[in-house]
Enzyme design. Structure first.
Site, PDB file in Angstrom:
ATOM      1  N   LYS A  11       0.826  -1.206   0.000  1.00 57.18           N
ATOM      2  CA  LYS A  11       0.000   0.000   0.000  1.00 57.18           C
ATOM      3  C   LYS A  11       0.872   1.274   0.000  1.00 57.18           C
ATOM      4  CE  LYS A  11      -3.970  -2.283   2.224  1.00 57.18           C
ATOM      5  NZ  LYS A  11      -4.996  -2.201   3.310  1.00 57.18           N
ATOM      6  N   TYR A  51     -12.314  -2.322  -3.762  1.00 53.80           N
ATOM      7  CA  TYR A  51     -12.833  -2.504  -2.402  1.00 53.80           C
ATOM      8  C   TYR A  51     -14.369  -2.445  -2.357  1.00 53.80           C
ATOM      9  CZ  TYR A  51      -8.314  -2.560   0.037  1.00 53.80           C
ATOM     10  OH  TYR A  51      -7.073  -2.914   0.530  1.00 53.80           O
ATOM     11  N   PHE A  59     -15.687   2.796   7.105  1.00 53.29           N
ATOM     12  CA  PHE A  59     -14.313   3.187   6.780  1.00 53.29           C
ATOM     13  C   PHE A  59     -14.045   3.257   5.280  1.00 53.29           C
ATOM     14  CE2 PHE A  59     -14.332  -1.436   7.619  1.00 53.29           C
ATOM     15  CZ  PHE A  59     -13.850  -1.924   6.418  1.00 53.29           C
ATOM     16  N   ARG A  87      -1.398 -14.159   4.306  1.00 53.36           N
ATOM     17  CA  ARG A  87      -2.117 -13.461   5.384  1.00 53.36           C
ATOM     18  C   ARG A  87      -1.414 -13.664   6.730  1.00 53.36           C
ATOM     19  NH1 ARG A  87      -6.916 -10.845   3.971  1.00 53.36           N
ATOM     20  NH2 ARG A  87      -7.697 -10.959   6.091  1.00 53.36           N
ATOM     21  N   THR A  93      -5.218  -7.148  10.700  1.00 51.17           N
ATOM     22  CA  THR A  93      -5.562  -5.899  10.013  1.00 51.17           C
ATOM     23  C   THR A  93      -5.090  -4.674  10.801  1.00 51.17           C
ATOM     24  OG1 THR A  93      -7.544  -7.041   9.225  1.00 51.17           O
ATOM     25  CG2 THR A  93      -7.489  -4.646   8.956  1.00 51.17           C
ATOM     26  N   ARG A 104       2.739  -6.212   9.057  1.00 56.97           N
ATOM     27  CA  ARG A 104       1.999  -5.078   9.628  1.00 56.97           C
ATOM     28  C   ARG A 104       2.564  -4.651  10.981  1.00 56.97           C
ATOM     29  NH1 ARG A 104      -3.881  -7.151   7.426  1.00 56.97           N
ATOM     30  NH2 ARG A 104      -4.007  -5.756   5.623  1.00 56.97           N
ATOM     31  N   ASN A 114      -2.037   0.336   6.685  1.00 57.68           N
ATOM     32  CA  ASN A 114      -1.559  -0.941   7.234  1.00 57.68           C
ATOM     33  C   ASN A 114      -0.693  -1.754   6.270  1.00 57.68           C
ATOM     34  OD1 ASN A 114      -3.599  -1.836   5.623  1.00 57.68           O
ATOM     35  ND2 ASN A 114      -4.735  -2.923   7.220  1.00 57.68           N
ATOM     36  N   HIS A 117      -2.072  -5.455   1.429  1.00 63.68           N
ATOM     37  CA  HIS A 117      -3.343  -6.154   1.208  1.00 63.68           C
ATOM     38  C   HIS A 117      -3.024  -7.567   0.758  1.00 63.68           C
ATOM     39  CE1 HIS A 117      -7.179  -7.396  -0.531  1.00 63.68           C
ATOM     40  NE2 HIS A 117      -6.458  -7.832  -1.542  1.00 63.68           N
ATOM     41  N   GLU A 128      -9.457 -10.715  -7.947  1.00 61.29           N
ATOM     42  CA  GLU A 128      -8.512  -9.608  -7.750  1.00 61.29           C
ATOM     43  C   GLU A 128      -7.329  -9.693  -8.716  1.00 61.29           C
ATOM     44  OE1 GLU A 128      -9.533  -9.064  -2.995  1.00 61.29           O
ATOM     45  OE2 GLU A 128      -7.491  -9.606  -3.594  1.00 61.29           O
TER      46      GLU A 128
HETATM   47  P1  RTP Z   1      -6.957  -6.060   3.172  1.00 61.34           P
HETATM   48  O1  RTP Z   1      -8.295  -6.394   2.530  1.00 61.34           O
HETATM   49  O2  RTP Z   1      -6.485  -4.662   2.851  1.00 61.34           O
HETATM   50  O3  RTP Z   1      -5.939  -7.111   2.893  1.00 61.34           O
HETATM   51  O4  RTP Z   1      -7.127  -6.085   4.757  1.00 61.34           O
HETATM   52  P2  RTP Z   1      -7.902  -7.120   5.658  1.00 61.34           P
HETATM   53  O5  RTP Z   1      -8.466  -8.233   4.805  1.00 61.34           O
HETATM   54  O6  RTP Z   1      -7.011  -7.477   6.777  1.00 61.34           O
HETATM   55  O7  RTP Z   1      -9.083  -6.223   6.200  1.00 61.34           O
HETATM   56  P3  RTP Z   1     -10.548  -5.943   5.570  1.00 61.34           P
HETATM   57  O8  RTP Z   1     -11.551  -6.271   6.607  1.00 61.34           O
HETATM   58  O9  RTP Z   1     -10.688  -6.588   4.232  1.00 61.34           O
HETATM   59  O10 RTP Z   1     -10.531  -4.363   5.403  1.00 61.34           O
HETATM   60  C1  RTP Z   1      -9.919  -3.757   4.287  1.00 61.34           C
HETATM   61  C2  RTP Z   1      -9.105  -2.574   4.755  1.00 61.34           C
HETATM   62  O11 RTP Z   1      -9.982  -1.596   5.286  1.00 61.34           O
HETATM   63  C3  RTP Z   1      -9.352  -0.938   6.377  1.00 61.34           C
HETATM   64  N1  RTP Z   1     -10.154  -1.092   7.563  1.00 61.34           N
HETATM   65  N2  RTP Z   1     -10.357  -0.121   8.394  1.00 61.34           N
HETATM   66  N3  RTP Z   1     -11.220   1.475  10.559  1.00 61.34           N
HETATM   67  C4  RTP Z   1     -11.577   0.200  10.503  1.00 61.34           C
HETATM   68  O12 RTP Z   1     -12.267  -0.338  11.343  1.00 61.34           O
HETATM   69  C5  RTP Z   1     -11.120  -0.588   9.384  1.00 61.34           C
HETATM   70  N4  RTP Z   1     -11.373  -1.861   9.175  1.00 61.34           N
HETATM   71  C6  RTP Z   1     -10.763  -2.170   8.016  1.00 61.34           C
HETATM   72  C7  RTP Z   1      -7.998  -1.556   6.586  1.00 61.34           C
HETATM   73  O13 RTP Z   1      -7.016  -0.740   5.969  1.00 61.34           O
HETATM   74  C8  RTP Z   1      -8.126  -2.892   5.888  1.00 61.34           C
HETATM   75  O14 RTP Z   1      -6.871  -3.334   5.424  1.00 61.34           O
HETATM   76 MG    MG Z   2      -9.647  -7.923   3.073  1.00 62.20          MG
END
Ligand code: RTP
Ligand code: MG
Length: 141
Positions: A11, A51, A59, A87, A93, A104, A114, A117, A128
């Site tokens: 990112k 997304y 968010f 992962r 996250t 991370r 963070n 992805h 994707e």
């Molecule tokens: P990613 O998709 O980026 O790999 O991350 P992830 O699976 O660990 O998390 P995901 O639930 O898919 O959320 C995508 C991205 O959204 C942001 N986020 N912010 N403020 C919040 O509560 C919140 N929750 C998620 C994070 O940047 C996350 O990577």
């Molecule tokens: Mg995700």
């Protein structure tokens, strides 16, 4: 064990910190092959489409703003259990909850910025990967 492919994005925060190489080294040390890669600056439309599953989440707007704030490095990783392995390397996250030694925990500043992805399932990985790479730009080995 299955050989899988997953989409990884370094990112804007991690690209700005100049740690692409350090993150690539972790993929390689874990036995993941980088079989496609491109640096790009996502448009708002591309980030929103990528997304889209989070469109209704509170968010979403901040996430899109962050993802278009600078260039990202996008790659396809291939190897045994590539999706879950990536992962694990990424960590939780929220970097405050991420295990020590994960990408991370070591490189991310906040849940918004963070560092990386990674696809979360085979179906999303296929979608994707197709977003960013035509078949001819992927070099499996
Ligand atoms: P990613 O998709 O980026 O790999 O991350 P992830 O699976 O660990 O998390 P995901 O639930 O898919 O959320 C995508 C991205 O959204 C942001 N986020 N912010 N403020 C919040 O509560 C919140 N929750 C998620 C994070 O940047 C996350 O990577
Ligand atoms: Mg995700």
């Amino acid at each position: 064990m299955a050989v899988e492919r997953t989409l990884s994005i370094i990112k804007p925060d991690a690209v700005a910190k100049n740690v692409i190489g350090q993150i690539y080294s972790r993929f390689e040390a874990a036995g993941l092959n980088i079989i496609a890669a491109r640096m790009m600056h996502l448009s708002r439309r591309e980030a929103e489409a990528f997304y889209a599953v989070h469109r209704e989440r509170p968010f979403f707007k901040d996430l899109v703003e962050f993802m278009i704030s600078g260039p990202v490095m996008v790659q396809v990783l291939e190897g045994e259990n590539a999706i879950s392995k990536n992962r694990e390397l990424m960590g939780a996250t929220d970097p405050r909850k991420a295990e020590k030694g994960t990408i991370r925990a070591d490189f991310a500043a906040s849940i918004d910025a963070n560092a990386v992805h990674g696809s979360d399932a085979p179906e999303t990985a296929a979608i994707e990967i197709a977003c960013f790479f035509p078949t001819l730009a992927i070099f499996s080995r």
